[in-house]
Design a protein around this motif. Sequence first.
Motif, PDB file in Angstrom:
ATOM      1  N   LEU A  22       0.818  -1.215   0.000  1.00 29.45           N
ATOM      2  CA  LEU A  22       0.000   0.000   0.000  1.00 29.45           C
ATOM      3  C   LEU A  22       0.853   1.268   0.000  1.00 29.45           C
ATOM      4  O   LEU A  22       0.687   2.129  -0.876  1.00 29.45           O
ATOM      5  N   PRO A  23       1.794   1.447   0.936  1.00 31.59           N
ATOM      6  CA  PRO A  23       2.646   2.647   0.853  1.00 31.59           C
ATOM      7  C   PRO A  23       3.481   2.683  -0.418  1.00 31.59           C
ATOM      8  O   PRO A  23       3.713   3.749  -0.987  1.00 31.59           O
ATOM      9  N   CYS A  24       3.920   1.501  -0.884  1.00 35.99           N
ATOM     10  CA  CYS A  24       4.798   1.444  -2.047  1.00 35.99           C
ATOM     11  C   CYS A  24       4.084   1.892  -3.318  1.00 35.99           C
ATOM     12  O   CYS A  24       4.639   2.646  -4.125  1.00 35.99           O
ATOM     13  N   MET A  25       2.844   1.450  -3.515  1.00 37.54           N
ATOM     14  CA  MET A  25       2.154   1.763  -4.768  1.00 37.54           C
ATOM     15  C   MET A  25       1.791   3.240  -4.880  1.00 37.54           C
ATOM     16  O   MET A  25       1.604   3.751  -5.983  1.00 37.54           O
ATOM     17  N   PHE A  26       1.723   3.945  -3.756  1.00 36.54           N
ATOM     18  CA  PHE A  26       1.425   5.373  -3.788  1.00 36.54           C
ATOM     19  C   PHE A  26       2.691   6.228  -3.673  1.00 36.54           C
ATOM     20  O   PHE A  26       2.605   7.432  -3.438  1.00 36.54           O
ATOM     21  N   SER A  27       3.851   5.613  -3.820  1.00 37.04           N
ATOM     22  CA  SER A  27       5.122   6.341  -3.698  1.00 37.04           C
ATOM     23  C   SER A  27       5.814   6.429  -5.052  1.00 37.04           C
ATOM     24  O   SER A  27       5.512   5.659  -5.960  1.00 37.04           O
ATOM     25  N   PRO A  28       6.784   7.336  -5.200  1.00 40.17           N
ATOM     26  CA  PRO A  28       7.525   7.419  -6.460  1.00 40.17           C
ATOM     27  C   PRO A  28       8.640   6.383  -6.572  1.00 40.17           C
ATOM     28  O   PRO A  28       9.257   6.267  -7.623  1.00 40.17           O
ATOM     29  N   TRP A  29       8.926   5.640  -5.499  1.00 36.37           N
ATOM     30  CA  TRP A  29      10.043   4.691  -5.517  1.00 36.37           C
ATOM     31  C   TRP A  29       9.646   3.347  -6.126  1.00 36.37           C
ATOM     32  O   TRP A  29      10.333   2.813  -6.955  1.00 36.37           O
ATOM     33  N   GLY A  30       8.529   2.803  -5.678  1.00 30.60           N
ATOM     34  CA  GLY A  30       8.091   1.525  -6.212  1.00 30.60           C
ATOM     35  C   GLY A  30       9.038   0.396  -5.835  1.00 30.60           C
ATOM     36  O   GLY A  30       9.921   0.537  -4.995  1.00 30.60           O
ATOM     37  N   ALA A  37       2.992  -4.754 -16.496  1.00 30.92           N
ATOM     38  CA  ALA A  37       2.858  -3.513 -15.730  1.00 30.92           C
ATOM     39  C   ALA A  37       2.991  -3.869 -14.259  1.00 30.92           C
ATOM     40  O   ALA A  37       2.991  -5.037 -13.883  1.00 30.92           O
ATOM     41  N   SER A  38       3.111  -2.847 -13.425  1.00 28.53           N
ATOM     42  CA  SER A  38       3.269  -3.099 -11.997  1.00 28.53           C
ATOM     43  C   SER A  38       2.787  -1.898 -11.203  1.00 28.53           C
ATOM     44  O   SER A  38       2.456  -0.846 -11.759  1.00 28.53           O
ATOM     45  N   HIS A  39       2.775  -2.067  -9.889  1.00 28.40           N
ATOM     46  CA  HIS A  39       2.445  -0.955  -9.001  1.00 28.40           C
ATOM     47  C   HIS A  39       3.371   0.241  -9.229  1.00 28.40           C
ATOM     48  O   HIS A  39       2.993   1.380  -8.937  1.00 28.40           O
ATOM     49  N   ASP A  40       4.571  -0.016  -9.745  1.00 28.00           N
ATOM     50  CA  ASP A  40       5.518   1.077  -9.997  1.00 28.00           C
ATOM     51  C   ASP A  40       4.961   2.093 -10.985  1.00 28.00           C
ATOM     52  O   ASP A  40       5.395   3.250 -11.009  1.00 28.00           O
ATOM     53  N   ASN A  41       4.012   1.691 -11.815  1.00 27.28           N
ATOM     54  CA  ASN A  41       3.454   2.583 -12.836  1.00 27.28           C
ATOM     55  C   ASN A  41       2.393   3.541 -12.301  1.00 27.28           C
ATOM     56  O   ASN A  41       2.034   4.515 -12.982  1.00 27.28           O
ATOM     57  N   PHE A  80       2.129   5.798  -9.775  1.00 31.69           N
ATOM     58  CA  PHE A  80       2.454   7.174  -9.396  1.00 31.69           C
ATOM     59  C   PHE A  80       2.449   8.084 -10.622  1.00 31.69           C
ATOM     60  O   PHE A  80       1.724   9.086 -10.672  1.00 31.69           O
ATOM     61  N   ALA A  81       3.237   7.727 -11.628  1.00 31.85           N
ATOM     62  CA  ALA A  81       3.318   8.572 -12.831  1.00 31.85           C
ATOM     63  C   ALA A  81       2.026   8.539 -13.626  1.00 31.85           C
ATOM     64  O   ALA A  81       1.607   9.562 -14.196  1.00 31.85           O
ATOM     65  N   SER A  82       1.357   7.383 -13.670  1.00 30.96           N
ATOM     66  CA  SER A  82       0.139   7.259 -14.478  1.00 30.96           C
ATOM     67  C   SER A  82      -0.975   8.154 -13.962  1.00 30.96           C
ATOM     68  O   SER A  82      -1.683   8.806 -14.742  1.00 30.96           O
ATOM     69  N   VAL A  83      -1.150   8.209 -12.645  1.00 33.98           N
ATOM     70  CA  VAL A  83      -2.208   9.048 -12.076  1.00 33.98           C
ATOM     71  C   VAL A  83      -1.866  10.518 -12.242  1.00 33.98           C
ATOM     72  O   VAL A  83      -2.745  11.340 -12.558  1.00 33.98           O
ATOM     73  N   LEU A  84      -0.601  10.880 -12.064  1.00 28.65           N
ATOM     74  CA  LEU A  84      -0.210  12.274 -12.280  1.00 28.65           C
ATOM     75  C   LEU A  84      -0.484  12.688 -13.720  1.00 28.65           C
ATOM     76  O   LEU A  84      -1.006  13.779 -13.982  1.00 28.65           O
ATOM     77  N   GLY A  85      -0.139  11.825 -14.675  1.00 28.20           N
ATOM     78  CA  GLY A  85      -0.387  12.148 -16.077  1.00 28.20           C
ATOM     79  C   GLY A  85      -1.860  12.201 -16.400  1.00 28.20           C
ATOM     80  O   GLY A  85      -2.312  13.077 -17.146  1.00 28.20           O
ATOM     81  N   LEU A  86      -2.627  11.278 -15.844  1.00 26.32           N
ATOM     82  CA  LEU A  86      -4.057  11.224 -16.113  1.00 26.32           C
ATOM     83  C   LEU A  86      -4.774  12.460 -15.583  1.00 26.32           C
ATOM     84  O   LEU A  86      -5.696  12.987 -16.207  1.00 26.32           O
ATOM     85  N   MET A  87      -4.343  12.941 -14.405  1.00 26.33           N
ATOM     86  CA  MET A  87      -4.995  14.092 -13.770  1.00 26.33           C
ATOM     87  C   MET A  87      -4.312  15.415 -14.104  1.00 26.33           C
ATOM     88  O   MET A  87      -4.620  16.440 -13.520  1.00 26.33           O
ATOM     89  N   ALA A 115       8.977  15.281 -10.655  1.00 24.89           N
ATOM     90  CA  ALA A 115       8.957  13.887 -10.193  1.00 24.89           C
ATOM     91  C   ALA A 115       8.234  12.968 -11.171  1.00 24.89           C
ATOM     92  O   ALA A 115       8.312  11.746 -11.033  1.00 24.89           O
ATOM     93  N   TYR A 116       7.553  13.540 -12.146  1.00 25.84           N
ATOM     94  CA  TYR A 116       6.824  12.746 -13.133  1.00 25.84           C
ATOM     95  C   TYR A 116       7.797  12.065 -14.096  1.00 25.84           C
ATOM     96  O   TYR A 116       8.734  12.680 -14.586  1.00 25.84           O
ATOM     97  N   ARG A 117       7.575  10.774 -14.334  1.00 26.00           N
ATOM     98  CA  ARG A 117       8.410  10.003 -15.259  1.00 26.00           C
ATOM     99  C   ARG A 117       7.531   9.443 -16.369  1.00 26.00           C
ATOM    100  O   ARG A 117       6.712   8.547 -16.143  1.00 26.00           O
ATOM    101  N   ALA A 118       7.695   9.974 -17.566  1.00 28.49           N
ATOM    102  CA  ALA A 118       6.853   9.557 -18.685  1.00 28.49           C
ATOM    103  C   ALA A 118       7.020   8.083 -19.022  1.00 28.49           C
ATOM    104  O   ALA A 118       6.083   7.427 -19.467  1.00 28.49           O
ATOM    105  N   ASP A 119       8.232   7.535 -18.772  1.00 27.12           N
ATOM    106  CA  ASP A 119       8.452   6.134 -19.100  1.00 27.12           C
ATOM    107  C   ASP A 119       7.684   5.195 -18.175  1.00 27.12           C
ATOM    108  O   ASP A 119       7.527   4.009 -18.486  1.00 27.12           O
ATOM    109  N   GLN A 120       7.184   5.721 -17.048  1.00 25.20           N
ATOM    110  CA  GLN A 120       6.396   4.915 -16.114  1.00 25.20           C
ATOM    111  C   GLN A 120       4.894   5.135 -16.295  1.00 25.20           C
ATOM    112  O   GLN A 120       4.090   4.432 -15.687  1.00 25.20           O
ATOM    113  N   ASP A 121       4.513   6.100 -17.106  1.00 25.78           N
ATOM    114  CA  ASP A 121       3.105   6.462 -17.292  1.00 25.78           C
ATOM    115  C   ASP A 121       2.464   5.516 -18.307  1.00 25.78           C
ATOM    116  O   ASP A 121       2.828   5.506 -19.489  1.00 25.78           O
TER     117      ASP A 121
END
Length: 540
Positions: free
Chosen positions: A284-292, A508-512, A514-521, A527-533
């Motif tokens: 849970l903490p990991c999927m909402f973090s930028p580290w993954g 895909a993984s939980h690592d995606n 953080f960036a995916s939600v930032l891009g979507l919203m 801190a945004y990483r397009a390669d993870q979106d």
Amino acid sequence: MQAWQALRLPRLHWSSHRLVVVLALFFTVFCNQRFWAAALSGVQADLRMGLAMGLLLLAANTLVLGLLVWRWNARILVPVLLLASALAVHWMNTYNVYLDADMLRNVLHTDRKEAAELIGWSLLPAVLVLGVLPALGMGLVRLRRQAWYRALGQRLLLLLLALLTGLGGALLDSQNVASLLRNQRQVRYLATPVNYLVALPRSLHASNPLRQRTLLPVAADAHPLSSPAGRKPRLLVMVVGETVRAQNWGLNGYQRQTTPELSTAGVINFNDMHSCGSSTEVSLPCMFSPWGRADYDEDAIKSHQSLLHVLDRAGIHPLWRDNQSGCKGVCSGLEIDHLDDASDPVLCRDGRCMDEILLQQLEQRVRARPGDRVVVLHQLGNHGPAYFQRYPASFAHYQPGCQSTDLGSCSREQIINSYDNAVLYTDHFLATTIARLKALDDYDSAMLYVSDHGESLGEKGLYLHGLPWAIAPEQQTRVPMVMWFSPGFGQSRGLDLACLQQRSTRPASHDNLFASVLGLMQVGTDAYRADQDLFAGCRA
């Protein structure tokens, strides 16, 4: 003590050092069935190897107990160790779990409801034989007083002898011992009570509320990106599932259709999705973090803000609605609805609520604050072992089910039936969520569902979850993820759904997230990483 005198039983006059040795022998012989099974499998399991591992385990137990147990604390500490070890032995033997720091943290953070589900009649023999009776036996022991310098000298000598014993064990069969410790490192998580005594300081350190009073900022430069004037506000509902594994997900090709409603709801299903951990405490903490998982850093994740704080900083107001055991720090300081203690007569019973409680007054809570919103619905989902309590009777499609929290009293088929019934209810819950979002015509809405981790259902004798990441089976780390977008949301973000459907077939993984939600919203930050979106290549 008077009871023992009334029975005229002999009193034992021991030094505290002798008590340490007796305890170490007791734990080595009687509390390590799984350790012995693992240590003597896959190698030359002869008498020499058994003696070598026995000396190593005895030495480890003596060293740890020699540092902890003294005359002044033995009366309290020894019974606690005996009872704790009895519980550990029962759960390790019953569910084939390993007691590392993460698993121990799960245990320490278990609430009363979860704890009650893990207590059954099968626990009684282990607690009685390995815990209560030996603890009562302490009443026969009278520990001799010694001058402090003599006691310290003898204790140092005992520890030295323990080290030499361990060295002797390692040299007795060095080739097989080295092979075991190199190829099956997880065996150390089975050595009781060394496993939980060594893991305890790390678990307490990670959970210490005084260690970091204020969460450090993440993406301090977060800001909203420009968007068309006059558009509807956007609403993203993130459903965090619990203990649903990809192997039993109908949309992934499971032999049972456990997702009948989602199959006709127009969702995009990611069939090769992987979690950040094998337990809620990690995932849970990991999927909402930028580290993954790729850059996993537990200290950084625990001490920093989450994705929800970044959204809040950008003016997108998050709301966490919980039907579980909390957000594990992800929503610290943000708006949260605790619904696990609700008293709805239809959805709640015996202190637990069905997940549809998360949808009550959802529209009102969304509209309570203007502008774009992100709402997280944290499910109870398939939380074991009480799978049969995770769905209404109308969803008991697969029969017979396991109607007990003691999985040992049910067949594997019954356990899987109850588990699949709970997946059916999650399917219904998600379809109902989509229907509610369609009715919110004043918002452009979307839903993203992903489970936090999977579950073992008897494969290789394993049950539940929480194995160390390095040895966790795919059943505990491969999870389902689905997405749904209203026409307005897809158009406002320029989403090419056909492109996204094609992307969903790749890993895909939980690592995606953080960036995916930032891009979507549409949140801008360094801190945004397009390669993870996941959406980056599918937006106009």
